[in-house]
Design an enzyme around this catalytic site. Structure first.
Site, PDB file in Angstrom:
ATOM      1  N   TYR A   1      50.748  54.530  66.312  1.00 40.29           N
ATOM      2  CA  TYR A   1      49.915  53.353  66.037  1.00 40.29           C
ATOM      3  C   TYR A   1      48.461  53.773  65.808  1.00 40.29           C
ATOM      4  CZ  TYR A   1      48.089  48.609  66.377  1.00 40.29           C
ATOM      5  OH  TYR A   1      47.486  47.428  66.093  1.00 40.29           O
TER       6      TYR A   1
ATOM      7  N   PHE B   1      40.795  40.735  37.458  1.00 40.33           N
ATOM      8  CA  PHE B   1      42.227  40.822  37.666  1.00 40.33           C
ATOM      9  C   PHE B   1      42.607  39.585  38.486  1.00 40.33           C
ATOM     10  CE2 PHE B   1      46.144  42.142  39.840  1.00 40.33           C
ATOM     11  CZ  PHE B   1      46.912  42.291  38.698  1.00 40.33           C
ATOM     12  N   THR B   2      43.854  39.133  38.355  1.00 39.23           N
ATOM     13  CA  THR B   2      44.255  37.853  38.971  1.00 39.23           C
ATOM     14  C   THR B   2      43.902  37.781  40.461  1.00 39.23           C
ATOM     15  OG1 THR B   2      46.453  38.826  39.253  1.00 39.23           O
ATOM     16  CG2 THR B   2      46.148  37.370  37.351  1.00 39.23           C
TER      17      THR B   2
ATOM     18  N   ASP C   1      37.226  49.301  40.889  1.00 37.69           N
ATOM     19  CA  ASP C   1      38.664  49.129  41.124  1.00 37.69           C
ATOM     20  C   ASP C   1      39.374  50.294  40.450  1.00 37.69           C
ATOM     21  OD1 ASP C   1      41.344  48.483  41.080  1.00 37.69           O
ATOM     22  OD2 ASP C   1      41.022  46.361  40.636  1.00 37.69           O
TER      23      ASP C   1
ATOM     24  N   LYS D   1      49.864  51.776  42.562  1.00 37.76           N
ATOM     25  CA  LYS D   1      49.626  52.315  41.220  1.00 37.76           C
ATOM     26  C   LYS D   1      49.031  53.725  41.337  1.00 37.76           C
ATOM     27  CE  LYS D   1      49.018  47.804  39.075  1.00 37.76           C
ATOM     28  NZ  LYS D   1      49.494  47.739  37.703  1.00 37.76           N
TER      29      LYS D   1
ATOM     30  N   ARG E   1      51.056  37.694  30.464  1.00 35.42           N
ATOM     31  CA  ARG E   1      49.653  37.886  30.826  1.00 35.42           C
ATOM     32  C   ARG E   1      48.821  37.057  29.866  1.00 35.42           C
ATOM     33  NH1 ARG E   1      49.220  40.420  35.948  1.00 35.42           N
ATOM     34  NH2 ARG E   1      49.679  38.230  36.095  1.00 35.42           N
TER      35      ARG E   1
ATOM     36  N   PHE F   1      51.616  31.886  38.387  1.00 37.12           N
ATOM     37  CA  PHE F   1      52.558  32.692  37.607  1.00 37.12           C
ATOM     38  C   PHE F   1      53.586  33.404  38.476  1.00 37.12           C
ATOM     39  CE2 PHE F   1      50.776  36.793  38.736  1.00 37.12           C
ATOM     40  CZ  PHE F   1      49.478  36.479  39.088  1.00 37.12           C
TER      41      PHE F   1
HETATM   42  N1  F0G Z   1      43.525  45.663  40.753  1.00 37.99           N
HETATM   43  C1  F0G Z   1      44.217  45.970  39.647  1.00 37.99           C
HETATM   44  C2  F0G Z   1      43.507  46.494  38.453  1.00 37.99           C
HETATM   45  C3  F0G Z   1      45.604  45.806  39.626  1.00 37.99           C
HETATM   46  O1  F0G Z   1      46.281  46.116  38.523  1.00 37.99           O
HETATM   47  C4  F0G Z   1      46.258  45.306  40.784  1.00 37.99           C
HETATM   48  C5  F0G Z   1      47.690  45.069  40.783  1.00 37.99           C
HETATM   49  C6  F0G Z   1      45.486  45.006  41.916  1.00 37.99           C
HETATM   50  C7  F0G Z   1      44.126  45.209  41.861  1.00 37.99           C
HETATM   51  C8  F0G Z   1      46.114  44.472  43.168  1.00 37.99           C
HETATM   52  O2  F0G Z   1      46.830  45.474  43.794  1.00 37.99           O
HETATM   53  O3  F0G Z   1      49.208  44.653  43.767  1.00 37.99           O
HETATM   54  O4  F0G Z   1      48.483  46.468  45.334  1.00 37.99           O
HETATM   55  O5  F0G Z   1      47.751  44.142  45.684  1.00 37.99           O
HETATM   56  N2  F0G Z   1      48.370  44.963  39.730  1.00 37.99           N
HETATM   57  C9  F0G Z   1      49.816  44.734  39.680  1.00 37.99           C
HETATM   58  C10 F0G Z   1      50.271  44.625  38.252  1.00 37.99           C
HETATM   59  C11 F0G Z   1      50.276  43.622  40.532  1.00 37.99           C
HETATM   60  O6  F0G Z   1      51.456  44.319  38.072  1.00 37.99           O
HETATM   61  O7  F0G Z   1      49.509  44.862  37.321  1.00 37.99           O
HETATM   62  P1  F0G Z   1      48.138  45.177  44.690  1.00 37.99           P
END
Ligand code: F0G
Length: 482
Positions: free
Chosen positions: A80, A132-133, A223, A266, A389, A455
């Protein structure tokens, strides 16, 4: 490098690895694919993976792991607090980016949550190349707003610009003047700008933005989730860096940024995420949030096995043979698509091939989600799962009206080292058939629409019976073949 010259003078994307373990996938008959997408409310997120032939939804957590990553997982130190695994990962990260502090988090959006909670005040504005979303959702949750100042080229589907993700410096200066330094929560650069087609940011641009932010005392947040692809493009599209070590490039990025965060789903091809900074004050503020929302400071919600895999995956990011895999296959897919007349985002970016649904389905109004409809149609005719997208991935305006997306894209993500050239050719072939029959595709409307990030789990229905007609035509044209 894995774009290899052929005798004819052309090139071929070459897999710089071999598959020693494989997973079986199923290609369901077209009538079953039609049933499955209807059951999923025409939302590819709601399909079951067992019903998907090629899963090109995302590269998030779906890249192939290397033998060394698996081997490292066996050495994970499960505890932990004070796990050796954490210290191994921390050392890799602080060495790669030259930063002092590392905070673990369970994935990228968790980092965004911590950063937004620390830096976003109600009414403040975060300026960025593009949102980003999840980034935008966390900033708005804290009462902040965003302003996007990507270069004009970034929003053109077809362009010659090698770094379409660059910030427009004039727009940055203008925005700072208008908003006022004290009302800016931070400036954010997203490597490999996701929502405009995985388009990279140049080092020149990062240097300029950093100089402006430093001079005014504005925090610069990076990012790095899509950094691997962006590094490849810096190496191949910027003469200055052709012979510069990837490690050197990462260190320079580290010097330019105040805060770096990433999704390890990623970057590092594993699971998890983390935040890096050398700013003691911000670090101590963010540190308090980690045990509250993520987990203790030496795991932050990650499993130790994933942390080991991430550490090795990050080191493998220094290898062009590894990081070139996605971009060269994306380029191959874009070339095949273009040869068939299918409109795609150019130049090819990282992450995946992005199809321009606005042009592809120019008979479907944006309010009827052309990119969502195209993704559903693709699944019907191929079993391939892409991701919408476009407008569907936007959130409605406060008055309930649709916020129309600047780009309507279907993304065919290529998880690293997962799919082969013949599978790429299959996708291009089915897409070409769909293009010839594009007028059969109709729109979609919501039957269940969540308020936030709709989405992901929203459900829709087809306007008219176009999915049935499309499946019937496909079955006729392919004579009952899958
Ligand atoms: N920033 C970017 C540029 C991303 O592409 C993603 C995730 C995140 C932040 C958030 O990271 O998913 O680990 O919480 N992109 C995924 C995609 C979901 O399908 O493009 P996460």
């Amino acid at each position: 490098m894995s774009n290899i010259k052929l005798r004819s003078g052309g090139t071929i994307p070459l897999e710089m690895h071999r598959a020693r373990m494989v997973q079986k996938i199923n290609l369901l008959p077209v009538n079953e694919r039609l049933e499955k997408i209807q059951e999923a409310g025409f939302n590819t997120f709601l399909l079951r993976n067992r019903d998907v032939f090629l899963d090109m939804l995302t590269d998030s957590g779906t890249n192939a792991l290397s033998d060394n990553q698996f081997a490292a997982m066996f050495q994970a130190d499960d505890s932990y607090a004070g796990s050796e695994t954490f210290f191994r990962l921390e050392k890799v990260l602080v060495d790669l980016f030259g930063k002092k502090h590392f905070l673990p988090a369970h994935q990228g959006r968790a980092c965004e949550h911590i950063i937004a909670r620390t830096l976003v005040k109600p009414g403040s504005v975060a300026i960025m190349n593009y949102h980003f979303t999840t980034t935008k959702a966390h900033i708005t949750l804290m009462g902040g707003g965003i302003e996007e100042i990507i270069s004009d080229e970034g929003l053109k589907v077809k362009s010659d610009a090698p770094f379409k993700g660059d910030i427009d410096i004039d727009k940055l200066n203008e925005a700072i003047k208008r908003i006022g330094t004290e009302n800016i929560s931070f400036v954010r650069i997203e490597a490999g700008t996701n929502l405009v087609g995985g388009q990279p940011v140049s080092m020149k641009n990062m240097r300029e933005v950093s100089a402006i932010c430093r001079a005014l005392g504005i925090k610069l947040v990076y990012d790095a989730s899509l950094l691997a692809d962006n590094l490849y493009f810096i190496k191949t599209r910027d003469e200055e860096f052709r012979d510069v070590d990837i490690q050197e490039i990462m260190l320079e990025i580290g010097r330019l940024m105040d805060i770096i965060y990433f999704s390890a789903r990623k970057l590092g091809s594993s699971r998890g995420g983390g935040i890096l900074t050398s700013d003691d004050e911000i670090f101590s503020q963010m540190r308090e949030l980690v045990p509250l929302f993520e987990g203790f400071l030496t795991y932050g919600g990650m499993s130790v096995r994933d942390m080991e895999a991430t550490a090795v995956g990050l080191i493998e990011t220094l290898d062009m043979g590894v990081i070139s895999q996605t971009p060269v296959f994306v380029e191959a897919l874009c070339n095949e698509m273009q040869a068939n007349g299918v409109p795609v985002v150019l130049p090819p970016g990282g992450l995946g091939c992005h199809v321009d649904a606005r042009e592809f389905c120019n008979h479907i109004p944006q309010e009827e989600y052309p990119a969502g409809a195209l993704a559903a149609a693709l699944f019907i005719v191929s079993g391939v799962r892409g991701m919408e997208r476009g407008t569907l991935s936007e959130q409605r305006n406060p008055d309930g009206s649709e916020r129309l997306a600047e780009m309507e894209l279907v993304r065919l993500a290529l998880p690293r080292r997962v799919y082969t050239l013949s599978q790429i050719k299959f996708v291009a072939d089915r897409f070409a058939w769909l293009f010839e029959n594009r007028h059969m595709i109709g729109g979609l409307r919501f039957t269940d629409e969540p308020k936030v990030l709709r989405f992901f789990i929203g459900q829709l229905e087809a306007i008219g019976d176009w999915p049935q007609a499309l499946a019937k035509k496909f079955a006729e044209d392919f004579g009952g073949s899958l």
